[in-house]
Design an enzyme around this catalytic site. Structure first.
Site, PDB file in Angstrom:
ATOM      1  N   GLN A 126       4.921  -5.022  -6.016  1.00  0.00           N
ATOM      2  CA  GLN A 126       5.359  -5.231  -4.569  1.00  0.00           C
ATOM      3  C   GLN A 126       4.923  -4.165  -3.473  1.00  0.00           C
ATOM      4  O   GLN A 126       5.677  -3.362  -3.409  1.00  0.00           O
ATOM      5  CB  GLN A 126       6.754  -5.764  -4.345  1.00  0.00           C
ATOM      6  CG  GLN A 126       7.020  -6.306  -2.957  1.00  0.00           C
ATOM      7  CD  GLN A 126       8.367  -6.918  -2.989  1.00  0.00           C
ATOM      8  OE1 GLN A 126       9.131  -7.119  -3.820  1.00  0.00           O
ATOM      9  NE2 GLN A 126       8.742  -7.421  -1.725  1.00  0.00           N
ATOM     10  N   PHE A 127       3.697  -4.318  -3.076  1.00  0.00           N
ATOM     11  CA  PHE A 127       3.217  -3.243  -2.138  1.00  0.00           C
ATOM     12  C   PHE A 127       4.113  -3.177  -0.742  1.00  0.00           C
ATOM     13  O   PHE A 127       4.182  -1.988  -0.060  1.00  0.00           O
ATOM     14  CB  PHE A 127       1.955  -3.229  -1.841  1.00  0.00           C
ATOM     15  CG  PHE A 127       1.458  -4.368  -0.913  1.00  0.00           C
ATOM     16  CD1 PHE A 127       1.327  -4.255   0.699  1.00  0.00           C
ATOM     17  CD2 PHE A 127       1.367  -5.792  -1.231  1.00  0.00           C
ATOM     18  CE1 PHE A 127       1.205  -5.299   1.358  1.00  0.00           C
ATOM     19  CE2 PHE A 127       1.008  -6.698  -0.380  1.00  0.00           C
ATOM     20  CZ  PHE A 127       0.976  -6.455   1.070  1.00  0.00           C
ATOM     21  N   THR A 128       4.781  -4.122  -0.512  1.00  0.00           N
ATOM     22  CA  THR A 128       5.467  -3.914   0.750  1.00  0.00           C
ATOM     23  C   THR A 128       6.630  -3.163   0.623  1.00  0.00           C
ATOM     24  O   THR A 128       7.337  -3.092   1.811  1.00  0.00           O
ATOM     25  CB  THR A 128       5.948  -5.454   1.150  1.00  0.00           C
ATOM     26  OG1 THR A 128       6.961  -5.968   0.367  1.00  0.00           O
ATOM     27  CG2 THR A 128       4.946  -6.583   1.340  1.00  0.00           C
TER      28      THR A 128
END
Length: 150
Positions: free
Chosen positions: A78-80
């Site tokens: 999850q890059f966010t």
């Protein structure tokens, strides 16, 4: 690396309307990777994840780790998690690693978790549009940043 750990009684990843992976009792781990992350971050976080005592013992005290309760792991990239919200209302993801850096680290994290847990773990698909469903048990949610380990 940043992670969000959620103690779950069940969790799954759905891709294109089909359940790709699922666990029952265990931990859902959301993983964010940045360029400064190393194999040392992977080893440290894996040990932390597999040994974190956030499951109840017979007295109802959070004193057991996922291994103690024969729990499962579901790891989702999850890059966010590396979103910067300092300016304006649109998050910036400039600190999140691009796939050429992040994918090898994500794959190393999978192998390290499997080694430390002693069993295969479930995962999402890096970069896919995933629907993550979970039943947070507790609720217990913990955020850990490997850059804050000291």
């Amino acid at each position: 690396m940043k992670i969000v750990i959620q103690r779950v009684s069940g969790a799954s990843v759905i891709i294109d309307g089909i359940i790709f992976s699922a666990i029952e009792k265990g931990l859902l781990i959301l993983l964010g990777i940045e360029d400064a992350d190393t194999e040392e971050d992977i080893r440290w976080l894996s040990q932390k994840i597999t040994q974190l005592r956030i499951f109840d013992d017979e007295s109802g005290v959070m004193n057991r780790c996922v291994k103690d309760v024969n729990g499962a792991l579901l790891l989702v990239s999850q890059f966010t998690l590396h979103a910067s919200t300092k300016k304006g209302n649109r998050p910036s993801y400039i600190k999140a690693s691009k796939p050429d850096v992040a994918i090898p680290l994500y794959e190393k994290m999978i192998r390290q978790l499997e080694q430390d847990l002693g069993q295969k773990i479930q995962t999402g698909v890096f970069g896919a549009d995933m629907k993550v469903q979970l039943v947070n048990d507790g609720p217990v949610t913990i955020i850990i940043d490997s850059k804050n380990k000291e």
